[in-house]
Scaffold this motif. Structure first.
Motif, mmCIF file in Angstrom:
data_model
loop_
_atom_site.group_PDB
_atom_site.id
_atom_site.type_symbol
_atom_site.label_atom_id
_atom_site.label_comp_id
_atom_site.label_asym_id
_atom_site.label_seq_id
_atom_site.Cartn_x
_atom_site.Cartn_y
_atom_site.Cartn_z
ATOM 1 N N ALA A 160 -13.563 -1.681 18.055
ATOM 2 C CA ALA A 160 -12.493 -2.587 18.497
ATOM 3 C C ALA A 160 -11.383 -1.801 19.169
ATOM 4 N N ASN A 161 -11.573 -0.500 19.258
ATOM 5 C CA ASN A 161 -10.587 0.347 19.904
ATOM 6 C C ASN A 161 -9.254 0.370 19.189
ATOM 7 N N ALA A 162 -9.311 0.244 17.860
ATOM 8 C CA ALA A 162 -8.061 0.142 17.110
ATOM 9 C C ALA A 162 -7.733 1.464 16.422
ATOM 10 N N ASN A 163 -6.445 1.736 16.288
ATOM 11 C CA ASN A 163 -6.002 2.895 15.525
ATOM 12 C C ASN A 163 -5.759 2.483 14.100
ATOM 13 N N VAL A 164 -6.317 3.232 13.177
ATOM 14 C CA VAL A 164 -6.019 2.941 11.781
ATOM 15 C C VAL A 164 -4.771 3.728 11.395
ATOM 16 N N GLU A 165 -3.760 3.014 10.887
ATOM 17 C CA GLU A 165 -2.473 3.653 10.604
ATOM 18 C C GLU A 165 -2.362 4.114 9.166
ATOM 19 N N MET A 166 -3.144 3.503 8.313
ATOM 20 C CA MET A 166 -3.001 3.776 6.888
ATOM 21 C C MET A 166 -4.252 3.220 6.207
ATOM 22 N N ILE A 167 -4.727 3.900 5.158
ATOM 23 C CA ILE A 167 -5.942 3.430 4.497
ATOM 24 C C ILE A 167 -5.720 3.419 3.001
ATOM 25 N N SER A 168 -6.235 2.396 2.338
ATOM 26 C CA SER A 168 -6.229 2.470 0.890
ATOM 27 C C SER A 168 -7.630 2.152 0.421
ATOM 28 N N GLU A 169 -8.280 3.173 -0.062
ATOM 29 C CA GLU A 169 -9.653 2.998 -0.502
ATOM 30 C C GLU A 169 -9.751 3.529 -1.921
ATOM 31 N N SER A 211 0.856 -1.175 0.000
ATOM 32 C CA SER A 211 0.000 0.000 0.000
ATOM 33 C C SER A 211 0.901 1.237 0.000
ATOM 34 N N ILE A 212 0.372 2.336 -0.534
ATOM 35 C CA ILE A 212 1.137 3.582 -0.542
ATOM 36 C C ILE A 212 0.230 4.704 -0.087
ATOM 37 N N SER A 213 0.794 5.658 0.656
ATOM 38 C CA SER A 213 0.005 6.812 1.025
ATOM 39 C C SER A 213 0.935 8.026 1.022
ATOM 40 N N THR A 272 5.410 13.786 2.864
ATOM 41 C CA THR A 272 5.768 12.415 3.247
ATOM 42 C C THR A 272 5.308 11.427 2.183
ATOM 43 N N PHE A 273 6.032 10.354 2.155
ATOM 44 C CA PHE A 273 5.702 9.247 1.257
ATOM 45 C C PHE A 273 5.798 7.995 2.112
ATOM 46 N N ALA A 274 4.657 7.355 2.367
ATOM 47 C CA ALA A 274 4.665 6.191 3.250
ATOM 48 C C ALA A 274 4.245 4.966 2.453
ATOM 49 N N PHE A 275 4.889 3.850 2.710
ATOM 50 C CA PHE A 275 4.489 2.628 2.020
ATOM 51 C C PHE A 275 4.637 1.422 2.927
ATOM 52 N N LEU A 276 3.852 0.426 2.591
ATOM 53 C CA LEU A 276 3.712 -0.746 3.446
ATOM 54 C C LEU A 276 4.441 -1.921 2.806
ATOM 55 N N VAL A 277 5.300 -2.571 3.599
ATOM 56 C CA VAL A 277 6.074 -3.694 3.058
ATOM 57 C C VAL A 277 6.103 -4.838 4.073
ATOM 58 N N SER A 278 6.532 -5.990 3.622
ATOM 59 C CA SER A 278 6.733 -7.100 4.534
ATOM 60 C C SER A 278 7.909 -6.769 5.453
ATOM 61 N N SER A 279 7.796 -7.091 6.736
ATOM 62 C CA SER A 279 8.867 -6.741 7.677
ATOM 63 C C SER A 279 10.208 -7.345 7.256
ATOM 64 N N ASN A 280 10.151 -8.494 6.584
ATOM 65 C CA ASN A 280 11.396 -9.121 6.114
ATOM 66 C C ASN A 280 12.140 -8.274 5.100
ATOM 67 N N ASP A 281 11.416 -7.376 4.423
ATOM 68 C CA ASP A 281 12.040 -6.593 3.351
ATOM 69 C C ASP A 281 12.581 -5.249 3.835
ATOM 70 N N VAL A 282 12.359 -4.926 5.120
ATOM 71 C CA VAL A 282 12.703 -3.577 5.590
ATOM 72 C C VAL A 282 14.197 -3.289 5.450
ATOM 73 N N LYS A 283 15.024 -4.232 5.901
ATOM 74 C CA LYS A 283 16.464 -3.981 5.935
ATOM 75 C C LYS A 283 17.004 -3.673 4.532
ATOM 76 N N ASN A 284 16.659 -4.527 3.607
ATOM 77 C CA ASN A 284 17.115 -4.345 2.229
ATOM 78 C C ASN A 284 16.621 -3.052 1.613
ATOM 79 N N THR A 285 15.357 -2.739 1.908
ATOM 80 C CA THR A 285 14.760 -1.529 1.338
ATOM 81 C C THR A 285 15.465 -0.293 1.890
#
Ligand code: ASP
Ligand code: MG
Length: 451
Positions: free
Chosen positions: A410-419, A342-344, A349-362
Motif C-alpha cells: 500500500a506504499n505506507a510508512n509504518v510509524e509505530m508498532i505494537s506487537e 500505544s507506547i514505544s 526516546t519515549f513515544a506514545f500514541l494519543v487522541s489528537s484532542n488530548d494533545v494540548k492538555n498532555t
C-alpha cells in the motif's frame, strides 16, 4: 434464564421502531431485562443545550417535549395515554430541575445529558404494556447502578451495582415484571447522575448483565454485527459470526464502532455471552461473542482503524537508564486524564500514541516536568492506528511479516508498532492519508470479500 436486551437510539427512534423492538422483547423467552438508549438525535440535542448557555430554555424544553409526545401520540390513546402522561409529567419535573440546576456543578452536564434515556425507556415501557407485558420503567437511580469517576467519563462500580440491582431489580423479576432501565449513566456517591461517555448504553447494559448474573446479553443495534472491516471502506466486508471476548474487546477499543469500547469487560468477567444483533433485521443471527470458540485457520478476522491520533515523542539522553523519569512522564499523562493507545521506547526516546484532542492538555502537563533534562518534545499529528485482529495471531509463524508486506504494497510508512502486547491483535500506526489503502489491501489479501 435471564436475558438482558439493549436497544440503541435508532432501535427506539420512532413509533415503528419501538413497536418492532417490543415484538423482539415479546419473542424472547425466560426472564428479560431491557436497557435502552435515548431516541436517536436526543442526546445530541441535549449536548447542544448544555453547550449553548444562551439558548432559550423554554424553547428547548418545548422541542424535547414535542419530540417525545408526538411519538407517544402515535402509540397510545385513552387510558394508556393517561398512564403514560402521569409518568411523563413526573419525569419532566426531573428534566427541568436538571436543566435549571447550577451550571458550575462539575456534574451539571451529566445531569442534563442523562435525560434522554429517561423518556425513551418510558415510551418503550408503555408500548410493552400495550401488548400485555407487565413492564416497569426504572431510572438508573431506581435500579441502583453505581458509577464513579470524572464527569462525562464514569465507570460502573460492579460490586455496588450488583448489590443495588439485587435489591431493586431482582425482586421485580420474581414478580413477573419486566424492568426497562435507562442506559448511559449511573449514580455517583453524591447521588448525582454520571454518564459513561457517549454511546455508553452498551456498557450500562453489560453492567446490568453482570449485576444480575444474566445468561445472555443481546445488544440490538442497526447493523448486522461485527464486520471484517468498516463497510464504508470495504463495501464487501463480511459479517463475523463468532468471536471470543479478547478479539471483540480489542476491536471495540481500537476503532470498530459497533460497541462502546468498554462493553466487553463486565460480561467477560462473568463469562456471560454477548450477541450483537440488528433490530431492523431480527431474522439475522448477528455476531456471538463468548469464551470458547473453535480455532479457525484464517490469518485475519477483522481490520479496524482508529483515526485522529497523534504521536508524542519525548527525547532525553539515555532515558532508559532513568526509570524515575519514565514514571514521572506517565504520572503527568495520567494527570491529563489521557488514554494511551500505544507506547514505544528506545534508549533516549519515549513515544506514545494519543487522541489528537488530548494533545494540548498532555503537553501542558509534560511541560510542567521539572528536574529532568528533557531535550525535546515532538508531536506528529494526523496518524491512525490499524488494529488487525485474528485468532491467536502471535502463535502463527510469519504473520507480522505477511501483514507488513501488505502494508508495503500500500506504499505506507509504518510509524509505530505494537506487537506482542495482545495475543489476538497486531497494531500499528500509519499516516491518516494511507489508512484506507492499508485496510483495503489487508482485507483483500487475508480476509476476502463477500460476492
Ligand atoms: N444516548 C447516549 C449517546 O447518544 C448513550 C448511547 O446512545 O449509548 O451517547
Ligand atoms: Mg445514542
Amino acid at each position: 434464564m435471564i436475558t438482558v436486551l439493549k436497544f440503541g437510539g435508532t432501535s427506539v427512534g420512532s413509533p415503528e421502531a419501538l413497536k418492532r423492538v417490543a415484538s423482539i422483547i415479546a419473542g424472547t423467552e425466560g426472564d428479560r431485562i431491557v436497557v435502552a438508549s435515548a431516541m436517536s438525535g436526543v442526546t445530541n440535542f441535549l449536548v447542544s443545550l448544555v453547550d449553548n448557555p444562551s439558548q432559550d430554555i423554554e424553547e428547548a424544553k418545548e422541542k424535547f417535549v414535542n419530540k417525545h409526545l408526538s411519538t407517544a401520540s402515535q402509540l397510545f390513546e385513552g387510558e394508556a395515554m393517561d398512564a403514560f402522561m402521569s409518568e411523563f409529567n413526573a419525569r419532566m419535573k426531573v428534566f427541568e430541575k436538571a436543566v435549571l440546576s447550577d451550571r458550575e456543578d462539575p456534574f451539571y452536564r451529566d445531569g442534563v445529558l442523562s435525560q434522554g434515556e429517561r423518556f425513551s425507556t418510558l415510551l418503550l415501557t408503555h408500548v410493552l404494556k400495550g401488548i400485555g407485558i407487565d413492564a416497569k420503567a426504572l431510572t438508573s437511580e431506581d435500579a441502583g447502578i453505581v458509577a464513579e469517576g470524572h464527569p462525562l467519563n464514569g465507570s460502573a462500580n460492579l460490586v455496588k451495582s450488583e448489590a443495588g440491582m439485587t435489591m431493586n431489580v431482582r425482586p421485580l423479576l420474581s414478580m413477573g415484571i419486566l424492568p426497562v432501565i435507562t442506559g448511559y449513566y449511573g449514580v455517583n456517591s453524591d447521588g448525582k447522575p454520571l454518564t459513561f461517555g457517549r454511546g455508553g448504553s452498551d456498557y450500562a447494559a453489560a453492567v446490568v448483565a453482570n449485576a444480575v448474573n444474566a445468561d445472555m446479553l443481546e445488544i440490538w443495534t442497526d447493523v448486522d454485527g461485527f464486520m471484517s472491516a468498516d463497510p464504508r471502506i470495504i463495501p464487501g466486508a463480511i459479517k463475523i459470526d463468532e468471536m471470543n471476548f479478547g478479539e471483540a474487546a480489542e476491536l471495540a477499543y481500537f476503532g470498530a464502532k459497533v460497541l462502546h469500547p468498554r462493553t466487553i469487560e463486565p460480561v467477560r468477567v462473568k463469562h456471560i455471552p454477548l450477541k450483537v444483533r440488528n433490530s431492523f433485521k431480527p431474522e439475522e443471527p448477528g455476531t456471538l461473542i463468548h469464551h470458547l470458540r473453535k480455532p479457525r485457520n484464517d490469518l485475519l478476522r477483522s481490520v479496524a482503524a482508529k483515526t485522529d491520533l497523534s504521536i508524542i515523542t519525548i527525547s532525553s539522553a539515555e532515558m532508559a537508564y532513568r526509570p524515575a523519569m519514565v514514571s514521572k512522564i506517565l504520572d503527568r499523562i495520567a494527570a491529563a486524564d489521557t488514554i494511551i493507545y500505544s507506547i514505544s521506547t528506545s534508549l533516549s526516546t519515549f513515544a506514545f500514541l494519543v487522541s489528537s484532542n488530548d494533545v494540548k492538555n498532555t503537553l501542558k502537563q509534560l511541560n510542567g516536568i521539572e528536574g529532568y533534562d528533557i531535550e525535546r518534545i515532538d508531536v506528529k499529528n494526523n496518524v491512525a492506528l490499524i488494529c488487525a485482529v485474528g485468532d491467536n495471531l502471535l502463535g502463527k509463524r510469519g504473520v507480522s511479516g505477511d501483514v507488513f508486506s501488505a502494508v508495503k504494497e500500500a506504499n505506507a510508512n509504518v510509524e509505530m508498532i505494537s506487537e506482542g502486547a495482545s495475543e489476538v491483535s497486531l497494531n500499528f500506526v500509519v499516516p491518516m492519508g494511507q489508512v484506507i489503502d492499508v485496510v483495503k489491501i489487508l482485507h483483500k489479501k487475508y480476509i476476502g470479500e463477500r460476492r
